[in-house]
Design a protein around this motif. Sequence first.
Motif, PDB file in Angstrom:
ATOM      1  N   ILE A 172       0.868  -1.171   0.000  1.00  0.00           N
ATOM      2  CA  ILE A 172       0.000   0.000   0.000  1.00  0.00           C
ATOM      3  C   ILE A 172       0.903   1.218   0.000  1.00  0.00           C
ATOM      4  CG2 ILE A 172      -1.862   1.238   1.154  1.00  0.00           C
ATOM      5  CD1 ILE A 172      -1.214  -2.156   2.474  1.00  0.00           C
ATOM      6  N   LYS A 173       0.823   2.023  -1.061  1.00  0.00           N
ATOM      7  CA  LYS A 173       1.600   3.250  -1.162  1.00  0.00           C
ATOM      8  C   LYS A 173       0.646   4.433  -1.029  1.00  0.00           C
ATOM      9  CE  LYS A 173       3.381   2.510  -5.271  1.00  0.00           C
ATOM     10  NZ  LYS A 173       4.252   2.700  -6.452  1.00  0.00           N
ATOM     11  N   SER A 174       0.947   5.331  -0.113  1.00  0.00           N
ATOM     12  CA  SER A 174       0.071   6.486   0.072  1.00  0.00           C
ATOM     13  C   SER A 174       0.683   7.421   1.103  1.00  0.00           C
ATOM     14  CB  SER A 174      -1.305   6.029   0.581  1.00  0.00           C
ATOM     15  OG  SER A 174      -2.163   7.136   0.805  1.00  0.00           O
ATOM     16  N   ARG A 175       0.376   8.689   0.988  1.00  0.00           N
ATOM     17  CA  ARG A 175       0.583   9.570   2.126  1.00  0.00           C
ATOM     18  C   ARG A 175      -0.410   9.185   3.224  1.00  0.00           C
ATOM     19  NH1 ARG A 175       3.821  13.945   1.344  1.00  0.00           N
ATOM     20  NH2 ARG A 175       4.225  14.574  -0.811  1.00  0.00           N
ATOM     21  N   HIS A 176      -0.062   9.553   4.445  1.00  0.00           N
ATOM     22  CA  HIS A 176      -0.979   9.474   5.583  1.00  0.00           C
ATOM     23  C   HIS A 176      -1.321   8.048   6.026  1.00  0.00           C
ATOM     24  CE1 HIS A 176      -1.080  13.589   4.490  1.00  0.00           C
ATOM     25  NE2 HIS A 176      -2.029  13.512   3.602  1.00  0.00           N
ATOM     26  N   LEU A 177      -0.491   7.072   5.666  1.00  0.00           N
ATOM     27  CA  LEU A 177      -0.637   5.760   6.307  1.00  0.00           C
ATOM     28  C   LEU A 177      -0.426   5.912   7.807  1.00  0.00           C
ATOM     29  CD1 LEU A 177       1.248   3.534   3.710  1.00  0.00           C
ATOM     30  CD2 LEU A 177      -1.212   3.569   4.162  1.00  0.00           C
ATOM     31  N   ASP A 178       0.356   6.899   8.189  1.00  0.00           N
ATOM     32  CA  ASP A 178       0.472   7.382   9.566  1.00  0.00           C
ATOM     33  C   ASP A 178      -0.652   8.389   9.778  1.00  0.00           C
ATOM     34  OD1 ASP A 178       1.224   8.470  12.011  1.00  0.00           O
ATOM     35  OD2 ASP A 178       2.925   9.559  11.184  1.00  0.00           O
ATOM     36  N   ASP A 179      -1.784   8.065  10.384  1.00  0.00           N
ATOM     37  CA  ASP A 179      -1.973   6.815  11.084  1.00  0.00           C
ATOM     38  C   ASP A 179      -3.274   6.152  10.644  1.00  0.00           C
ATOM     39  OD1 ASP A 179      -1.474   4.844  13.084  1.00  0.00           O
ATOM     40  OD2 ASP A 179      -2.649   5.955  14.524  1.00  0.00           O
ATOM     41  N   LYS A 180      -3.656   6.408   9.380  1.00  0.00           N
ATOM     42  CA  LYS A 180      -4.935   5.864   8.922  1.00  0.00           C
ATOM     43  C   LYS A 180      -4.883   4.352   8.771  1.00  0.00           C
ATOM     44  CE  LYS A 180      -6.618  10.146   6.969  1.00  0.00           C
ATOM     45  NZ  LYS A 180      -7.152  10.865   5.788  1.00  0.00           N
ATOM     46  N   ALA A 181      -3.681   3.794   8.605  1.00  0.00           N
ATOM     47  CA  ALA A 181      -3.564   2.337   8.583  1.00  0.00           C
ATOM     48  C   ALA A 181      -4.043   1.757   9.907  1.00  0.00           C
ATOM     49  CB  ALA A 181      -2.122   1.933   8.302  1.00  0.00           C
ATOM     50  N   SER A 182      -3.618   2.368  11.012  1.00  0.00           N
ATOM     51  CA  SER A 182      -4.010   1.857  12.329  1.00  0.00           C
ATOM     52  C   SER A 182      -5.457   2.177  12.665  1.00  0.00           C
ATOM     53  CB  SER A 182      -3.070   2.412  13.404  1.00  0.00           C
ATOM     54  OG  SER A 182      -1.778   1.866  13.246  1.00  0.00           O
ATOM     55  N   VAL A 183      -5.980   3.290  12.155  1.00  0.00           N
ATOM     56  CA  VAL A 183      -7.409   3.577  12.346  1.00  0.00           C
ATOM     57  C   VAL A 183      -8.237   2.476  11.682  1.00  0.00           C
ATOM     58  CG1 VAL A 183      -9.290   5.162  11.786  1.00  0.00           C
ATOM     59  CG2 VAL A 183      -7.095   6.068  12.561  1.00  0.00           C
ATOM     60  N   ALA A 184      -7.855   2.097  10.461  1.00  0.00           N
ATOM     61  CA  ALA A 184      -8.570   1.021   9.763  1.00  0.00           C
ATOM     62  C   ALA A 184      -8.485  -0.280  10.543  1.00  0.00           C
ATOM     63  CB  ALA A 184      -7.992   0.845   8.357  1.00  0.00           C
ATOM     64  N   ILE A 185      -7.322  -0.556  11.114  1.00  0.00           N
ATOM     65  CA  ILE A 185      -7.138  -1.788  11.898  1.00  0.00           C
ATOM     66  C   ILE A 185      -8.066  -1.784  13.117  1.00  0.00           C
ATOM     67  CG2 ILE A 185      -5.519  -3.030  13.382  1.00  0.00           C
ATOM     68  CD1 ILE A 185      -3.303  -2.139  11.390  1.00  0.00           C
ATOM     69  N   LEU A 186      -8.138  -0.663  13.839  1.00  0.00           N
ATOM     70  CA  LEU A 186      -9.002  -0.604  15.026  1.00  0.00           C
ATOM     71  C   LEU A 186     -10.477  -0.720  14.653  1.00  0.00           C
ATOM     72  CD1 LEU A 186      -7.463   2.051  17.458  1.00  0.00           C
ATOM     73  CD2 LEU A 186      -7.389  -0.435  17.599  1.00  0.00           C
ATOM     74  N   LEU A 187     -10.877  -0.087  13.561  1.00  0.00           N
ATOM     75  CA  LEU A 187     -12.273  -0.190  13.142  1.00  0.00           C
ATOM     76  C   LEU A 187     -12.609  -1.623  12.743  1.00  0.00           C
ATOM     77  CD1 LEU A 187     -12.731   3.098  11.065  1.00  0.00           C
ATOM     78  CD2 LEU A 187     -13.418   2.644  13.423  1.00  0.00           C
ATOM     79  N   GLN A 188     -11.667  -2.284  12.078  1.00  0.00           N
ATOM     80  CA  GLN A 188     -11.884  -3.684  11.715  1.00  0.00           C
ATOM     81  C   GLN A 188     -11.926  -4.575  12.953  1.00  0.00           C
ATOM     82  OE1 GLN A 188     -12.520  -4.196   8.594  1.00  0.00           O
ATOM     83  NE2 GLN A 188     -12.818  -6.404   8.639  1.00  0.00           N
ATOM     84  N   LEU A 189     -11.126  -4.232  13.968  1.00  0.00           N
ATOM     85  CA  LEU A 189     -11.154  -4.963  15.230  1.00  0.00           C
ATOM     86  C   LEU A 189     -12.532  -4.861  15.880  1.00  0.00           C
ATOM     87  CD1 LEU A 189      -9.660  -6.473  17.570  1.00  0.00           C
ATOM     88  CD2 LEU A 189      -9.112  -4.196  18.488  1.00  0.00           C
ATOM     89  N   LEU A 190     -13.081  -3.655  15.905  1.00  0.00           N
ATOM     90  CA  LEU A 190     -14.416  -3.464  16.465  1.00  0.00           C
ATOM     91  C   LEU A 190     -15.449  -4.299  15.712  1.00  0.00           C
ATOM     92  CD1 LEU A 190     -14.357   0.392  17.102  1.00  0.00           C
ATOM     93  CD2 LEU A 190     -14.565  -1.383  18.852  1.00  0.00           C
ATOM     94  N   LYS A 191     -15.325  -4.313  14.391  1.00  0.00           N
ATOM     95  CA  LYS A 191     -16.260  -5.107  13.576  1.00  0.00           C
ATOM     96  C   LYS A 191     -16.132  -6.593  13.902  1.00  0.00           C
ATOM     97  CE  LYS A 191     -17.664  -5.871   8.781  1.00  0.00           C
ATOM     98  NZ  LYS A 191     -17.410  -5.494   7.362  1.00  0.00           N
TER      99      LYS A 191
END
Length: 340
Positions: A172-191
């Motif tokens: 995954i190449k993108s600006r702002h993986l810091d910290d949207k990668a971890s936001v996605a992980i936490l949201l997926q954890l909640l799901k």
Amino acid sequence: MKLLEDLLRIPSPSGNTYEIISFIEDYLKELKIESKRNRKGGLIATLKGRDSLHHRMLTAHVDTLGAMVKEIKGDGRLKLDLIGGFKFNSIEGEYCTIETSSGFKYSGTILMHQTSVHVYKDADKKERNQENMEIRIDEKVHSAEDVRALGIEVGDFVSFDPRVEMTPSGFIKSRHLDDKASVAILLQLLKRIQTENITLPYTTHILISNNEEIGYGGNSNITPETVEFLAVDMGAMGDGQSTDEYTVSICTKDASGPYHYELRKRLVKLAQENGIQYKLDIYPFYGSDASAALRAGHDIIHGLIGPGIDSSHAFERTHQQALEQTAQLLYYYVQSEMIL
């Protein structure tokens, strides 16, 4: 991966995160998870656990690097003031969006004033700084008056094109993986917790903070019952670092000092027991929501983990494998016994 892409494409520089917080709020509503906004504009979701006397908090930040209009120049170009800790050279040539206070958006490009080699003989020698870098607006403007007629003014937010790309090889190449990668992980954890109908051992709060890049995202709204506070951010890569793009990075120390030794050891044990690939590392020029919480005076056990990300605060990249390893460690962590 789709959720991460959606998050990356929503502009959210520190100070202007309303749109992405609303997106996350709607996501949680679909999962039937209640959330509330704090006065700073962050979002807190709470899952009640079997033990309501001892709480956990996990946090990831949705705010990103960005800029503001510093000055409207006489030739219709814009000077920038940076939001967050990065260098001007990392945004040279980047497409950007200027958002006015009334909500209008204009595209532009961030360039050196002395860009044209056909005009400026010493273009390569000029310093990339606030004096020389500017935004070229994609509108017919020739003066400050023309720019102001568009509604653009000093203090308007500038966001950078993330340029999201997901490769067949899993990068995954993108600006702002810091910290949207971890936001996605936490949201997926909640799901996952909701889907599997898991009752956690302790009441657990998920804070989506929105001021981490400027130092105070996770320093408030921590309940007195909170014992453990785990920041989920990014693992920093570079010379002398062990972190890579394929594992979860467990931080032992950053610029704020060591993270809680016993919590770190328990995270390592959970990774080892569950076949999770991890690296231990020190991030020399780094601070997290967890360190901000300690500085604010909260009496907590603090930790920091995250997927390894290359070229942080610039042209970032990680691999799906790092996201998976981080997600797995969090899954087992929130169901584990606490240090009491």
